[in-house]
Design a protein around this motif. Structure first.
Motif, PDB file in Angstrom:
ATOM      1  N   LEU A  41       0.838  -1.205   0.000  1.00 11.37           N
ATOM      2  CA  LEU A  41       0.000   0.000   0.000  1.00 11.37           C
ATOM      3  C   LEU A  41       0.870   1.251   0.000  1.00 11.37           C
ATOM      4  N   MET A  42       1.991   1.206   0.734  1.00  9.57           N
ATOM      5  CA  MET A  42       2.923   2.333   0.770  1.00  9.57           C
ATOM      6  C   MET A  42       3.697   2.454  -0.540  1.00  9.57           C
ATOM      7  N   TRP A  43       3.998   1.316  -1.177  1.00  4.20           N
ATOM      8  CA  TRP A  43       4.702   1.313  -2.469  1.00  4.20           C
ATOM      9  C   TRP A  43       3.894   2.074  -3.512  1.00  4.20           C
ATOM     10  N   ASN A  44       2.582   1.841  -3.528  1.00  3.78           N
ATOM     11  CA  ASN A  44       1.726   2.484  -4.517  1.00  3.78           C
ATOM     12  C   ASN A  44       1.640   3.995  -4.296  1.00  3.78           C
ATOM     13  N   GLN A  45       1.427   4.386  -3.064  1.00  5.00           N
ATOM     14  CA  GLN A  45       1.320   5.812  -2.730  1.00  5.00           C
ATOM     15  C   GLN A  45       1.545   5.973  -1.242  1.00  5.00           C
ATOM     16  N   ALA A  46       2.463   6.828  -0.879  1.00  7.48           N
ATOM     17  CA  ALA A  46       2.825   6.974   0.527  1.00  7.48           C
ATOM     18  C   ALA A  46       1.644   7.460   1.351  1.00  7.48           C
ATOM     19  N   PHE A  47       1.513   6.894   2.538  1.00  9.25           N
ATOM     20  CA  PHE A  47       0.534   7.396   3.501  1.00  9.25           C
ATOM     21  C   PHE A  47       1.278   7.726   4.781  1.00  9.25           C
ATOM     22  N   ALA A  48       0.674   8.562   5.608  1.00  8.50           N
ATOM     23  CA  ALA A  48       1.345   9.026   6.827  1.00  8.50           C
ATOM     24  C   ALA A  48       1.132   8.032   7.960  1.00  8.50           C
ATOM     25  N   ILE A  49       2.219   7.481   8.477  1.00 10.62           N
ATOM     26  CA  ILE A  49       2.142   6.562   9.607  1.00 10.62           C
ATOM     27  C   ILE A  49       1.465   7.251  10.792  1.00 10.62           C
ATOM     28  N   GLU A  50       1.724   8.538  10.962  1.00  9.89           N
ATOM     29  CA  GLU A  50       1.133   9.269  12.083  1.00  9.89           C
ATOM     30  C   GLU A  50      -0.387   9.278  11.999  1.00  9.89           C
ATOM     31  N   ASP A  51      -0.914   9.356  10.775  1.00 11.46           N
ATOM     32  CA  ASP A  51      -2.375   9.360  10.618  1.00 11.46           C
ATOM     33  C   ASP A  51      -2.971   8.014  11.016  1.00 11.46           C
ATOM     34  N   VAL A  52      -2.259   6.924  10.716  1.00 13.06           N
ATOM     35  CA  VAL A  52      -2.742   5.597  11.108  1.00 13.06           C
ATOM     36  C   VAL A  52      -2.697   5.459  12.624  1.00 13.06           C
ATOM     37  N   LEU A  53      -1.640   5.986  13.251  1.00 19.85           N
ATOM     38  CA  LEU A  53      -1.544   5.947  14.708  1.00 19.85           C
ATOM     39  C   LEU A  53      -2.660   6.760  15.359  1.00 19.85           C
ATOM     40  N   GLN A  54      -3.028   7.883  14.751  1.00 18.06           N
ATOM     41  CA  GLN A  54      -4.146   8.673  15.282  1.00 18.06           C
ATOM     42  C   GLN A  54      -5.447   7.884  15.210  1.00 18.06           C
ATOM     43  N   LEU A  55      -5.608   7.119  14.140  1.00 16.07           N
ATOM     44  CA  LEU A  55      -6.801   6.287  14.012  1.00 16.07           C
ATOM     45  C   LEU A  55      -6.789   5.183  15.074  1.00 16.07           C
ATOM     46  N   ALA A  56      -5.610   4.647  15.362  1.00 16.20           N
ATOM     47  CA  ALA A  56      -5.494   3.652  16.429  1.00 16.20           C
ATOM     48  C   ALA A  56      -5.877   4.266  17.777  1.00 16.20           C
ATOM     49  N   ASP A  57      -5.520   5.523  17.999  1.00 10.46           N
ATOM     50  CA  ASP A  57      -5.912   6.206  19.231  1.00 10.46           C
ATOM     51  C   ASP A  57      -7.434   6.385  19.292  1.00 10.46           C
ATOM     52  N   ARG A  58      -8.059   6.547  18.129  1.00 11.57           N
ATOM     53  CA  ARG A  58      -9.512   6.714  18.070  1.00 11.57           C
ATOM     54  C   ARG A  58     -10.238   5.409  18.376  1.00 11.57           C
ATOM     55  N   HIS A  59      -9.609   4.270  18.000  1.00 13.38           N
ATOM     56  CA  HIS A  59     -10.237   2.955  18.179  1.00 13.38           C
ATOM     57  C   HIS A  59      -9.321   2.026  18.985  1.00 13.38           C
ATOM     58  N   PRO A  60      -8.973   2.391  20.217  1.00 16.85           N
ATOM     59  CA  PRO A  60      -7.954   1.630  20.954  1.00 16.85           C
ATOM     60  C   PRO A  60      -8.384   0.217  21.350  1.00 16.85           C
ATOM     61  N   ARG A  61      -9.692  -0.056  21.369  1.00 17.52           N
ATOM     62  CA  ARG A  61     -10.162  -1.359  21.857  1.00 17.52           C
ATOM     63  C   ARG A  61     -10.447  -2.355  20.735  1.00 17.52           C
ATOM     64  N   ASP A 107       2.941  -2.189  16.653  1.00 21.64           N
ATOM     65  CA  ASP A 107       4.274  -2.785  16.536  1.00 21.64           C
ATOM     66  C   ASP A 107       4.769  -2.795  15.089  1.00 21.64           C
ATOM     67  N   LEU A 108       3.855  -2.972  14.137  1.00 19.42           N
ATOM     68  CA  LEU A 108       4.255  -3.099  12.738  1.00 19.42           C
ATOM     69  C   LEU A 108       4.500  -1.757  12.047  1.00 19.42           C
ATOM     70  N   LEU A 109       3.777  -0.735  12.439  1.00 16.36           N
ATOM     71  CA  LEU A 109       3.848   0.520  11.684  1.00 16.36           C
ATOM     72  C   LEU A 109       5.268   1.080  11.552  1.00 16.36           C
ATOM     73  N   PRO A 110       6.119   1.012  12.609  1.00 11.98           N
ATOM     74  CA  PRO A 110       7.489   1.525  12.426  1.00 11.98           C
ATOM     75  C   PRO A 110       8.304   0.718  11.412  1.00 11.98           C
ATOM     76  N   LEU A 111       7.856  -0.486  11.069  1.00 10.06           N
ATOM     77  CA  LEU A 111       8.610  -1.351  10.155  1.00 10.06           C
ATOM     78  C   LEU A 111       8.182  -1.187   8.700  1.00 10.06           C
ATOM     79  N   VAL A 112       7.102  -0.468   8.446  1.00 10.36           N
ATOM     80  CA  VAL A 112       6.572  -0.345   7.087  1.00 10.36           C
ATOM     81  C   VAL A 112       7.584   0.365   6.198  1.00 10.36           C
ATOM     82  N   ASP A 113       7.758  -0.165   4.990  1.00 12.86           N
ATOM     83  CA  ASP A 113       8.729   0.391   4.041  1.00 12.86           C
ATOM     84  C   ASP A 113       8.172   0.234   2.632  1.00 12.86           C
ATOM     85  N   GLY A 114       7.890   1.350   2.003  1.00 12.02           N
ATOM     86  CA  GLY A 114       7.343   1.321   0.646  1.00 12.02           C
ATOM     87  C   GLY A 114       8.352   0.926  -0.409  1.00 12.02           C
TER      88      GLY A 114
END
Length: 297
Positions: free
Chosen positions: A138-158, A167-174
Motif C-alpha cells: 500500500l505504501m509502495w503504490n502511494q505513501a501514507f502518513a504513519i502518524e495518521d494511522v496511529l491517530q486512528l489507532a488512538d480513536r479505536h484503541p479497543r 508494533d508493525l507501523l514503524p517497520l513499514v517500508d514502501g
C-alpha cells in the motif's frame, strides 16, 4: 468491466427474464450475477459484494487496498465488506465495524475504506508477516502518513489487533518490491539485524538499477530472486552480470530464493556484516526468532 446485476432487481425492472438469468448468467454471490464466460476482475467482484449488501456496505481490507492501487493482489481474493454483518458466503467476508465519514472514500464508483483506514485494518487483522507485506505494498503504490494511522489507532484503541498494528507501523517500508521481499526484511529485523535500506540506487553500466535491500555503510546487500528471474533467461544473464559488477565494486551480495531456509541466508548475511565490521547486539526475543528461523521452511 463485466455486467454485474442483482437478479431479482433486474427481473423486476425487465432487464432480464428469469429464464435468461438462469441460462445466460452465473452466480457470484447469492442473488448477484454476471454473464457466463466473463473473466471477473477484482473490481467486478467488489461490485458484486457491495450489491449483495443492498448497497450498504463499504469495501475494506485487502480488496480496498487493491482499489487504492496496491500491487500484488490477485483478482480471486475474498472480498471484505465493513459496516454491516451478513451471513458468510464463499469469497465474501463481512465485518460489523462502524465507520465514520472520514474513513470512507469513493473508488471505482464504490464506497471504500480510506487509505488510512485500510492501512489500519490491514495491520491489525491479518497475520503479522502478511500484514507487513500488505502495508508495504500500500505504501509502495502511494505513501501514507504513519502518524495518521496511529491517530486512528488512538480513536479505536479497543478494536482487535491494535497492539500488533502499533508494533508493525514503524517497520513499514514502501521500498519493498514484492511481498516476499517484505518477508525477507521482517526476518532480518526480527533476528536482530540493523534495519536495511531498501531500493539502494546503483548504476548498471549507464542504466540506473536498485538493490532490493542492504547496508551501504558495509556494502552488504540482500537480493531476493523471484521465479520470474530464473525462468527468464535474459533476466538471469543480466542478474549474473550485475552481481559480478557489484562484487567488483566491493559489495557482498546475499542472494535469496524461495526454496532457501531463512536460517541459511540469515547466517550468510551475518557473516558478511561481521566481516565488514557491523556490531550485533541480540536480545532474548531476537534469539528466539533465530530459533524459529532455524525451523522455518
Amino acid at each position: 468491466m463485466s455486467e454485474i446485476i442483482l437478479g431479482g432487481e433486474a427481473v423486476r425492472a425487465g432487464v432480464v427474464t428469469r429464464h435468461e438469468l438462469s441460462r445466460w448468467y452465473t452466480t457470484i454471490y447469492r442473488g448477484v450475477y454476471a454473464r457466463k464466460g466473463e473473466q471477473l476482475t477484482l473490481r467486478d467482484r467488489a461490485t458484486a459484494a457491495w450489491l449483495v449488501t443492498g448497497r450498504k456496505g463499504v469495501i475494506a481490507g485487502v480488496a480496498a487496498a487493491a482499489l487504492h492501487g496496491a500491487p500484488w493482489i490477485g483478482a480471486d481474493i475474498p472480498i471484505e465488506v465493513a459496516g454491516l454483518k451478513r451471513r458468510p458466503q464463499d469469497g465474501l467476508i463481512t465485518r460489523a465495524d462502524v465507520l465514520v465519514d472520514d474513513e470512507i472514500v469513493r473508488r471505482c464508483g464504490l464506497p471504500v475504506t480510506s487509505r488510512i483506514r485500510t492501512a489500519f485494518d490491514l495491520g491489525r487483522l491479518l497475520p503479522r508477516a502478511v500484514a507487513l507485506a500488505r502495508l508495504d505494498s500500500l505504501m509502495w503504490n502511494q505513501a501514507f502518513a504513519i502518524e495518521d494511522v496511529l491517530q486512528l489507532a488512538d480513536r479505536h484503541p479497543r478494536l482487535v489487533g491494535v497492539g500488533q498494528l502499533r508494533d508493525l507501523l514503524p517497520l513499514v517500508d514502501g521500498g519493498a518490491a514484492s511481498p516476499r521481499e517484505s518477508r525477507v526484511r521482517l526476518w532480518l529485523l526480527d533476528c536482530g539485524f540493523p534495519r536495511p535500506e531498501t531500493q539502494i540506487p546503483m548504476l548498471d553500466g549507464d542504466r540506473p538499477a536498485f538493490l532490493d535491500m542492504g547496508w551501504r555503510q558495509y556494502k552488504v546487500a540482500v537480493e531476493y530472486d523471484g521465479d520470474h528471474h530464473r525462468k527468464d533467461r535474459a533476466q538471469y544473464v543480466s542478474d549474473i552480470a550485475r552481481l559480478r559488477m557489484l562484487e567488483e565494486a566491493g559489495w557482498i551480495v546475499i542472494r535469496v530464493i524461495a526454496e532457501d531456509r531463512p536460517a541459511h541466508w540469515l547466517a550468510r548475511t551475518e557473516v558478511a556484516l561481521r566481516r565488514r565490521g557491523c556490531p550485533f547486539t541480540v536480545t532474548p526475543m531476537q534469539s528466539f526468532a533465530r530459533t524459529l528461523a532455524g525451523a522455518a521452511a
